[in-house]
Write an enzyme that holds these catalytic residues in place. Sequence first.
Site, short mmCIF file in Angstrom:
data_model
loop_
_atom_site.label_atom_id
_atom_site.label_comp_id
_atom_site.label_asym_id
_atom_site.label_seq_id
_atom_site.Cartn_x
_atom_site.Cartn_y
_atom_site.Cartn_z
N ASP A 7 18.62 -6.48 -56.47
CA ASP A 7 17.50 -6.51 -57.42
C ASP A 7 18.01 -5.89 -58.73
O ASP A 7 19.02 -5.20 -58.74
CB ASP A 7 16.31 -5.70 -56.87
N SER A 8 17.26 -6.13 -59.80
CA SER A 8 17.61 -5.49 -61.07
C SER A 8 17.54 -3.97 -60.96
O SER A 8 18.16 -3.26 -61.73
CB SER A 8 16.64 -5.96 -62.16
N TYR A 39 15.42 -7.03 -66.00
CA TYR A 39 15.87 -8.41 -66.17
C TYR A 39 14.78 -9.28 -66.81
O TYR A 39 15.06 -10.26 -67.46
CB TYR A 39 16.20 -9.04 -64.80
N CYS A 70 14.48 -10.25 -55.82
CA CYS A 70 14.02 -10.20 -57.21
C CYS A 70 13.53 -11.59 -57.60
O CYS A 70 14.31 -12.55 -57.58
CB CYS A 70 15.21 -9.77 -58.09
N ASN A 71 12.26 -11.69 -57.93
CA ASN A 71 11.70 -12.99 -58.32
C ASN A 71 12.33 -13.49 -59.61
O ASN A 71 12.54 -14.68 -59.81
CB ASN A 71 10.19 -12.86 -58.54
N GLU A 148 10.77 2.24 -62.21
CA GLU A 148 12.12 2.83 -62.24
C GLU A 148 12.05 4.34 -62.53
O GLU A 148 12.88 5.10 -62.07
CB GLU A 148 12.99 2.13 -63.30
N CYS A 180 6.55 -9.86 -58.56
CA CYS A 180 7.71 -9.06 -58.95
C CYS A 180 7.81 -7.95 -57.91
O CYS A 180 6.80 -7.30 -57.60
CB CYS A 180 7.50 -8.47 -60.35
N HIS A 182 8.96 -5.07 -57.99
CA HIS A 182 8.60 -3.73 -58.47
C HIS A 182 7.10 -3.45 -58.37
O HIS A 182 6.68 -2.30 -58.39
CB HIS A 182 9.01 -3.57 -59.94
N1 DGL Z 1 12.03 -6.81 -59.49
C1 DGL Z 1 12.17 -7.96 -60.27
C2 DGL Z 1 11.33 -9.13 -59.82
O1 DGL Z 1 10.98 -9.25 -58.66
C3 DGL Z 1 12.35 -7.90 -61.76
C4 DGL Z 1 12.16 -6.67 -62.55
C5 DGL Z 1 12.85 -6.69 -63.90
O2 DGL Z 1 14.01 -6.28 -63.92
O3 DGL Z 1 12.26 -7.11 -64.90
O4 DGL Z 1 11.02 -10.00 -60.60
#
Ligand code: DGL
Length: 253
Positions: A7-8, A39, A70-71, A148, A180, A182
Amino acid sequence: MKIGFFDSGFGGLSVLNEAMVRFDGYEFFYFADSKNVPYGTKSVKEITDLSINACKFLVDLGVDAIVVACNTATSASIVALRDKFSLPIIGMEPAVKLALNTFEDQKTLLIATPATINGTKLKKLIDKLNASDFVDALALPKLVSFAENEEFTTDNVKLYLQKSFKNLNLNDYSSLVLGCTHFNYFKDILKDILPDHIKFIDGINGTLNMVSNLNLASKPNNLVRYFCSKEEIQNLDKINRLLNRLDFVKSIV
Ligand code: DGL
């Protein structure tokens, strides 16, 4: 067998946390690209380059399969990743289909990063489901940095969410798709802010079903190692706090 999760940042722990409950006897490697998070506000090219680097790192560790937890990375780069690497690569996509199937003919609100919402992958999915009248999408990029920083229920988070939802008629929606990884950390505050009847839907089980289908051999116990942009994380305090938080919000649906 070894499975790499990437993941990011630390959003993908929500997927790993479920995988650790569901599977026995795998070695898990979790790669958080913390140097490059977020990301979701980057271009497709930037996200793809970073995702390729992350996968290379996991491949060098000898993993047998990769879960792109990570989507955003899935949306931007899953095709490039599968072209480049020969091992199985499982992605994540916003569980819009599950939401529409569960709450037939009712509208869903998808929350995700700007890159996921503007990506062609989501547009194709919604077209395929013929669901453009049933899905509204809202980008909540700031939740990524809040997560984060382990800021989950502060007034800042609450105000940000209230402001973001302000122009929507929330009674229109039966479900909220957490698009997402997160965003799983915020289920309690989202529950407080949103009308009671809105149910949360995420893509974690769907992704882990695909891991099951790989039928990878396993040993008696799970092992897990964590990396932060290529450095192995030695002090697991933050990871443990985040995993505890995920356990705390787990039953909120
Ligand atoms: N956790 C990530 C997702 O599922 C992206 C978060 C990010 O880095 O913007 O999309």
